[in-house]
Scaffold this motif. Sequence first.
Motif, short mmCIF file in Angstrom:
data_model
loop_
_atom_site.label_atom_id
_atom_site.label_comp_id
_atom_site.label_asym_id
_atom_site.label_seq_id
_atom_site.Cartn_x
_atom_site.Cartn_y
_atom_site.Cartn_z
N ASP A 181 0.83 -1.20 0.00
CA ASP A 181 0.00 0.00 0.00
C ASP A 181 0.87 1.26 0.00
OD1 ASP A 181 0.91 0.37 2.62
OD2 ASP A 181 -0.98 -0.23 3.55
N ALA A 182 0.23 2.39 0.01
CA ALA A 182 0.94 3.68 -0.08
C ALA A 182 1.91 3.88 1.09
CB ALA A 182 -0.06 4.82 -0.14
N MET A 183 1.54 3.42 2.27
CA MET A 183 2.43 3.59 3.42
C MET A 183 3.72 2.78 3.23
SD MET A 183 1.36 5.83 5.46
CE MET A 183 2.43 5.54 6.84
N ASP A 184 3.62 1.59 2.67
CA ASP A 184 4.81 0.77 2.41
C ASP A 184 5.73 1.48 1.42
OD1 ASP A 184 3.87 -1.28 4.06
OD2 ASP A 184 2.88 -2.31 2.40
N ILE A 185 5.14 2.06 0.38
CA ILE A 185 5.94 2.75 -0.63
C ILE A 185 6.62 3.97 -0.03
CG2 ILE A 185 5.79 4.05 -2.79
CD1 ILE A 185 3.58 2.02 -3.60
N LEU A 186 5.90 4.70 0.83
CA LEU A 186 6.50 5.86 1.48
C LEU A 186 7.64 5.45 2.41
CD1 LEU A 186 3.36 8.03 2.26
CD2 LEU A 186 5.12 8.44 0.52
#
Length: 97
Positions: free
Chosen positions: A2-7
């Motif tokens: 998800d977006a948090m992992d990518i960040l």
Amino acid sequence: MDAMDILQLFDSWYNRIDNKAERIDVLQEIFKKNGNARHECPGDNSLKFTAAEWKSFDEKKRMDILMNYRLSYCGYGEVNWCEALGTVLANDEVINA
């Protein structure tokens, strides 16, 4: 992923000396104290700078350098956007494209 992992990936670099991923702010502190003498730039191994040089770089130059160390990066690419589904399709899912 998800977006948090990518960040989290974007905010990390791989420390080859300690053999682990660390936050990018750790690398910035290293550069402030020692430059990149012990941490060769994976994106450009000819890039060398001292602590004094790091401190003299403007914010854009620093961010450009850090981009070479990050575990993920910003980029642009073409995707197969499906308006009906509101998502991106894999190439093998596209018919008559």
